[in-house]
Design a protein around this motif. Structure first.
Motif, PDB file in Angstrom:
ATOM      1  N   GLY A 104      22.750 -41.921 -11.481  1.00 30.15           N
ATOM      2  CA  GLY A 104      22.008 -41.261 -10.606  1.00 30.15           C
ATOM      3  C   GLY A 104      21.235 -41.279 -10.466  1.00 30.15           C
ATOM      4  N   GLY A 105      21.193 -40.052  -9.372  1.00 31.40           N
ATOM      5  CA  GLY A 105      19.627 -39.360  -8.401  1.00 31.40           C
ATOM      6  C   GLY A 105      17.719 -40.207  -9.428  1.00 31.40           C
ATOM      7  N   LYS A 106      18.179 -38.993 -10.505  1.00 36.03           N
ATOM      8  CA  LYS A 106      17.217 -39.516 -11.479  1.00 36.03           C
ATOM      9  C   LYS A 106      16.653 -40.759 -11.977  1.00 36.03           C
ATOM     10  CE  LYS A 106      16.493 -35.898 -14.624  1.00 36.03           C
ATOM     11  NZ  LYS A 106      16.555 -35.289 -15.865  1.00 36.03           N
ATOM     12  N   SER A 179      14.322 -28.536  -0.925  1.00 35.72           N
ATOM     13  CA  SER A 179      13.054 -29.140  -1.891  1.00 35.72           C
ATOM     14  C   SER A 179      14.016 -27.995  -3.153  1.00 35.72           C
ATOM     15  CB  SER A 179      11.355 -28.739  -2.082  1.00 35.72           C
ATOM     16  OG  SER A 179      11.009 -28.017  -3.166  1.00 35.72           O
ATOM     17  N   ASN A 180      13.036 -29.340  -4.621  1.00 34.19           N
ATOM     18  CA  ASN A 180      13.878 -27.657  -5.733  1.00 34.19           C
ATOM     19  C   ASN A 180      11.929 -28.337  -6.117  1.00 34.19           C
ATOM     20  OD1 ASN A 180      14.437 -27.737  -8.254  1.00 34.19           O
ATOM     21  ND2 ASN A 180      15.309 -29.540  -8.734  1.00 34.19           N
ATOM     22  N   PRO A 181      11.745 -26.603  -6.561  1.00 34.53           N
ATOM     23  CA  PRO A 181      12.575 -25.450  -6.473  1.00 34.53           C
ATOM     24  C   PRO A 181      12.586 -24.851  -5.444  1.00 34.53           C
ATOM     25  CG  PRO A 181      10.303 -25.602  -7.806  1.00 34.53           C
ATOM     26  CD  PRO A 181      10.423 -26.844  -6.901  1.00 34.53           C
ATOM     27  N   SER A 207      11.310 -40.617  -0.432  1.00 32.41           N
ATOM     28  CA  SER A 207      12.100 -39.569   0.456  1.00 32.41           C
ATOM     29  C   SER A 207      13.371 -39.399  -0.602  1.00 32.41           C
ATOM     30  CB  SER A 207      12.366 -39.644   1.549  1.00 32.41           C
ATOM     31  OG  SER A 207      13.149 -38.364   2.815  1.00 32.41           O
ATOM     32  N   ASP A 208      13.041 -37.875  -1.415  1.00 33.39           N
ATOM     33  CA  ASP A 208      14.605 -37.913  -1.902  1.00 33.39           C
ATOM     34  C   ASP A 208      15.470 -36.632  -0.898  1.00 33.39           C
ATOM     35  OD1 ASP A 208      15.994 -36.308  -3.743  1.00 33.39           O
ATOM     36  OD2 ASP A 208      14.558 -36.015  -5.569  1.00 33.39           O
ATOM     37  N   GLU A 209      16.176 -37.061  -0.403  1.00 31.26           N
ATOM     38  CA  GLU A 209      17.433 -36.991  -0.055  1.00 31.26           C
ATOM     39  C   GLU A 209      18.797 -36.053  -0.782  1.00 31.26           C
ATOM     40  OE1 GLU A 209      18.274 -39.586   3.278  1.00 31.26           O
ATOM     41  OE2 GLU A 209      15.539 -39.361   3.404  1.00 31.26           O
ATOM     42  N   ILE A 210      18.105 -35.735  -1.721  1.00 34.30           N
ATOM     43  CA  ILE A 210      19.761 -35.712  -2.732  1.00 34.30           C
ATOM     44  C   ILE A 210      20.364 -34.153  -2.694  1.00 34.30           C
ATOM     45  CG2 ILE A 210      18.785 -34.119  -4.441  1.00 34.30           C
ATOM     46  CD1 ILE A 210      20.518 -36.469  -6.489  1.00 34.30           C
ATOM     47  N   TYR A 211      19.370 -33.432  -1.493  1.00 31.48           N
ATOM     48  CA  TYR A 211      20.138 -31.901  -0.967  1.00 31.48           C
ATOM     49  C   TYR A 211      20.722 -32.012  -0.044  1.00 31.48           C
ATOM     50  CZ  TYR A 211      18.567 -30.530  -6.116  1.00 31.48           C
ATOM     51  OH  TYR A 211      18.518 -29.757  -7.252  1.00 31.48           O
ATOM     52  N   GLU A 212      20.523 -33.104   1.347  1.00 34.34           N
ATOM     53  CA  GLU A 212      20.501 -33.036   2.490  1.00 34.34           C
ATOM     54  C   GLU A 212      21.220 -32.412   2.817  1.00 34.34           C
ATOM     55  OE1 GLU A 212      21.538 -37.535   3.909  1.00 34.34           O
ATOM     56  OE2 GLU A 212      22.926 -37.426   1.856  1.00 34.34           O
ATOM     57  N   ALA A 242      25.816 -35.624  -7.257  1.00 30.60           N
ATOM     58  CA  ALA A 242      25.913 -34.886  -7.941  1.00 30.60           C
ATOM     59  C   ALA A 242      25.659 -33.660  -7.928  1.00 30.60           C
ATOM     60  CB  ALA A 242      23.876 -35.067  -8.896  1.00 30.60           C
ATOM     61  N   LYS A 243      25.009 -33.308  -6.305  1.00 30.40           N
ATOM     62  CA  LYS A 243      24.822 -31.585  -6.042  1.00 30.40           C
ATOM     63  C   LYS A 243      25.681 -31.842  -4.956  1.00 30.40           C
ATOM     64  CE  LYS A 243      21.613 -32.008  -8.353  1.00 30.40           C
ATOM     65  NZ  LYS A 243      20.906 -31.348  -9.815  1.00 30.40           N
ATOM     66  N   THR A 244      25.854 -32.474  -3.707  1.00 32.18           N
ATOM     67  CA  THR A 244      26.882 -32.433  -2.518  1.00 32.18           C
ATOM     68  C   THR A 244      28.052 -32.502  -3.141  1.00 32.18           C
ATOM     69  OG1 THR A 244      25.226 -33.299  -1.684  1.00 32.18           O
ATOM     70  CG2 THR A 244      27.733 -33.821  -0.163  1.00 32.18           C
ATOM     71  N   TRP A 250      29.226 -37.522 -13.474  1.00 33.27           N
ATOM     72  CA  TRP A 250      29.603 -38.449 -13.045  1.00 33.27           C
ATOM     73  C   TRP A 250      28.697 -39.958 -12.629  1.00 33.27           C
ATOM     74  CZ3 TRP A 250      35.539 -39.330 -11.586  1.00 33.27           C
ATOM     75  CH2 TRP A 250      34.734 -38.237 -12.364  1.00 33.27           C
ATOM     76  N   ARG A 251      27.150 -39.310 -12.940  1.00 32.37           N
ATOM     77  CA  ARG A 251      26.103 -40.136 -12.938  1.00 32.37           C
ATOM     78  C   ARG A 251      25.992 -41.626 -11.355  1.00 32.37           C
ATOM     79  NH1 ARG A 251      23.378 -37.299 -13.015  1.00 32.37           N
ATOM     80  NH2 ARG A 251      22.107 -38.734 -13.552  1.00 32.37           N
ATOM     81  N   VAL A 252      26.431 -40.925 -10.068  1.00 30.79           N
ATOM     82  CA  VAL A 252      26.044 -42.072  -9.320  1.00 30.79           C
ATOM     83  C   VAL A 252      24.813 -42.290  -8.109  1.00 30.79           C
ATOM     84  CG1 VAL A 252      27.444 -42.966  -7.895  1.00 30.79           C
ATOM     85  CG2 VAL A 252      28.132 -42.834 -10.003  1.00 30.79           C
TER      86      VAL A 252
HETATM   87  N1  PMP Z   1      16.450 -34.983  -7.108  1.00 32.15           N
HETATM   88  C1  PMP Z   1      15.876 -33.524  -7.186  1.00 32.15           C
HETATM   89  C2  PMP Z   1      15.609 -33.864  -6.200  1.00 32.15           C
HETATM   90  C3  PMP Z   1      17.109 -33.528  -7.995  1.00 32.15           C
HETATM   91  O1  PMP Z   1      17.100 -31.353  -8.256  1.00 32.15           O
HETATM   92  C4  PMP Z   1      17.993 -33.609  -9.242  1.00 32.15           C
HETATM   93  C5  PMP Z   1      18.451 -32.749  -9.896  1.00 32.15           C
HETATM   94  N2  PMP Z   1      18.492 -31.545 -10.545  1.00 32.15           N
HETATM   95  C6  PMP Z   1      18.221 -35.132  -8.216  1.00 32.15           C
HETATM   96  C7  PMP Z   1      16.519 -35.281  -7.616  1.00 32.15           C
HETATM   97  C8  PMP Z   1      18.654 -35.685  -9.875  1.00 32.15           C
HETATM   98  O2  PMP Z   1      19.784 -35.722  -9.561  1.00 32.15           O
HETATM   99  P1  PMP Z   1      20.551 -36.371 -10.488  1.00 32.15           P
HETATM  100  O3  PMP Z   1      20.008 -37.431 -11.757  1.00 32.15           O
HETATM  101  O4  PMP Z   1      21.583 -36.193 -11.060  1.00 32.15           O
HETATM  102  O5  PMP Z   1      22.473 -37.917  -9.582  1.00 32.15           O
END
Ligand code: PMP
Length: 404
Positions: A104-106, A179-181, A207-212, A242-244, A250-252
């Motif tokens: 996962g991204g985390k 950005s989150n939030p 660079s956190d690109e999870i919402y790209e 996760a988001k896309t 699934w945790r990748v």
């Molecule tokens: N970065 C940001 C900005 C997020 O909001 C999230 C999930 N809330 C993640 C990373 C991590 O996502 P995940 O671990 O589910 O892949």
């Protein structure tokens, strides 16, 4: 036991619980006990994972190759797919050797900080920030340094803002767009300014690109890699499915970085988790290489909900909600609701206000305190259209019945 010897280590005791997961858990527990709660808490798409991805996983389960240990850095085919996806979506060339697959991204974020930071190294984190960043920095021995932004400034930070908080110990700056939030998206010039500031001052960038892929109104998520004169040399990109692809469970995720960084991060992972489960890795190959149609379909649903929630929130007296350009969150200013009386209860801050709203309106939201900026609420609009409208109308009713 001597006073010096803590039962729980100081390092772990200093980590705060994830406020977003805590609120989500409370809402889910209430729901399980029969209470009709509407949750705006979790950053989780309500869609099922697209069928082609699920089918790839089902097929992978039956293949004995996936029943064994595989390389700690990830399946070679997935690392290739990440390299190809990076070229397709971000426009720069890398190879499989510039990638490592994480849980996962985390996990990517934790391992990235652990790979780069030494004790005392400072990381510039723009406010409002996603709750995990400061905790991950602290666990890695680093020191989070918060850089304020404003609603009027679109919740984005400028080089001047960063410079105000930079010291001789600053090693890294965090870039998150969307950005989150806040849902803020940096435009091309803002992205370039950020990258050039870091290059000039010899700072690493995470660079956190999870919402790209979740941007609206024609906005684009620009990758800092294209604007940093050093290229990928001092950047760690973190990303995930996760988001896309509606794949939170699934945790990748993955890291993209220079090869020496990847070698170090892969070493860490070889002692820490070994390979990410092979089945979700195979599913991710299909997610990245397969038909991308579902991404656009989900994005247009999010776009519709984004407009609905912003309109409905702005109709509530005392709520000021900018229209965000990315991710699936709105981040309204609700300060003027603090101190009002809700059936005799007077919340003194937005944290208490969120509790009142959960108790009295049965709606879960995350207070700005969780993101370093009291006075705001984060609503995730990744929930169904009907729940969205019902949830906001419950808050509107509660507010209309409140008194000075
Ligand atoms: N970065 C940001 C900005 C997020 O909001 C999230 C999930 N809330 C993640 C990373 C991590 O996502 P995940 O671990 O589910 O892949």
């Amino acid at each position: 036991m001597s006073e010096q010897r803590a039962r729980i280590s100081r390092r772990i005791s200093s980590v705060a619980e994830s406020a977003t997961l805590a609120i989500d858990a409370k809402a889910k527990a209430l729901k399980a006990s029969g209470v009709d709660v509407i949750g705006f808490g979790a950053g989780e798409p309500d869609f099922p994972t697209p069928t082609n991805i699920v089918e790839a996983a089902a097929k992978a389960c039956a293949d004995p190759r996936n029943h064994r240990y595989t390389p700690a850095a990830g399946l070679p085919e997935l690392r290739e797919a990440i390299a190809a996806k990076t070229k397709r979506d971000s426009g720069y060339e890398i190879t499989a050797g510039n990638t490592v697959v994480t849980n996962g991204g985390k996990h990517a974020i934790y391992n990235a900080f652990a790979t780069i930071l030494d004790p005392g190294d400072e990381v510039l984190i723009p406010e409002p920030y996603w709750t995990t960043y400061p905790e991950a920095v602290k666990l890695a021995g680093g020191v989070p340094v918060f850089v304020p932004s404003t609603l009027e400034g679109g919740f984005k930070v400028t080089p001047a803002d960063l410079d105000r908080y930079r010291t001789g110990r600053t090693k890294m700056a965090l870039f998150v767009s969307p950005s989150n939030p806040s849902g803020a998206v940096y435009n091309e010039d803002e992205t370039r300014n950020f990258a050039e500031f870091c290059a000039t001052n010899d700072l690493w960038i995470m660079s956190d690109e999870i919402y790209e892929h979740l941007t609206y109104d024609g906005e684009v998520a620009h990758s800092v890699v294209n604007y940093d004169p050093r290229g990928l040399e001092n950047i760690i990109v973190v990303n995930g499915v996760a988001k896309t692809y509606a794949m939170t469970g699934w945790r990748v995720g993955w890291i993209v970085a220079a090869k020496d960084v990847i070698a170090a991060a892969a070493n860490l992972q070889s002692q820490q988790t070994s390979n990410v489960s092979n089945i979700p890795q195979r599913a991710t190959i299909e997610a990245l290489n397969g038909d991308q149609g579902a991404v656009a379909t989900m994005r247009s649903a999010f776009d519709r909900r984004r407009q609905t929630i912003t309109k409905l929130l702005n109709e509530i007296e005392g709520v000021k909600c900018p229209l965000p350009k990315g991710a699936f969150y709105v981040y309204p200013d609700v300060t003027s609701l603090v101190g009002r009386s809700f059936n005799g209860v007077r919340p003194a801050n937005t944290s208490q206000l969120a509790e009142v709203i959960l108790d009295q309106a049965k709606v879960a939201v995350v207070p700005g305190e969780a993101f370093g900026t009291p006075g705001y609420f984060r609503f995730s609009y990744a929930l169904s259209d009907t729940d969205l409208e019902e949830g906001i109308s419950r808050i509107a009713k509660l507010v209309s019945e409140s008194s000075e």
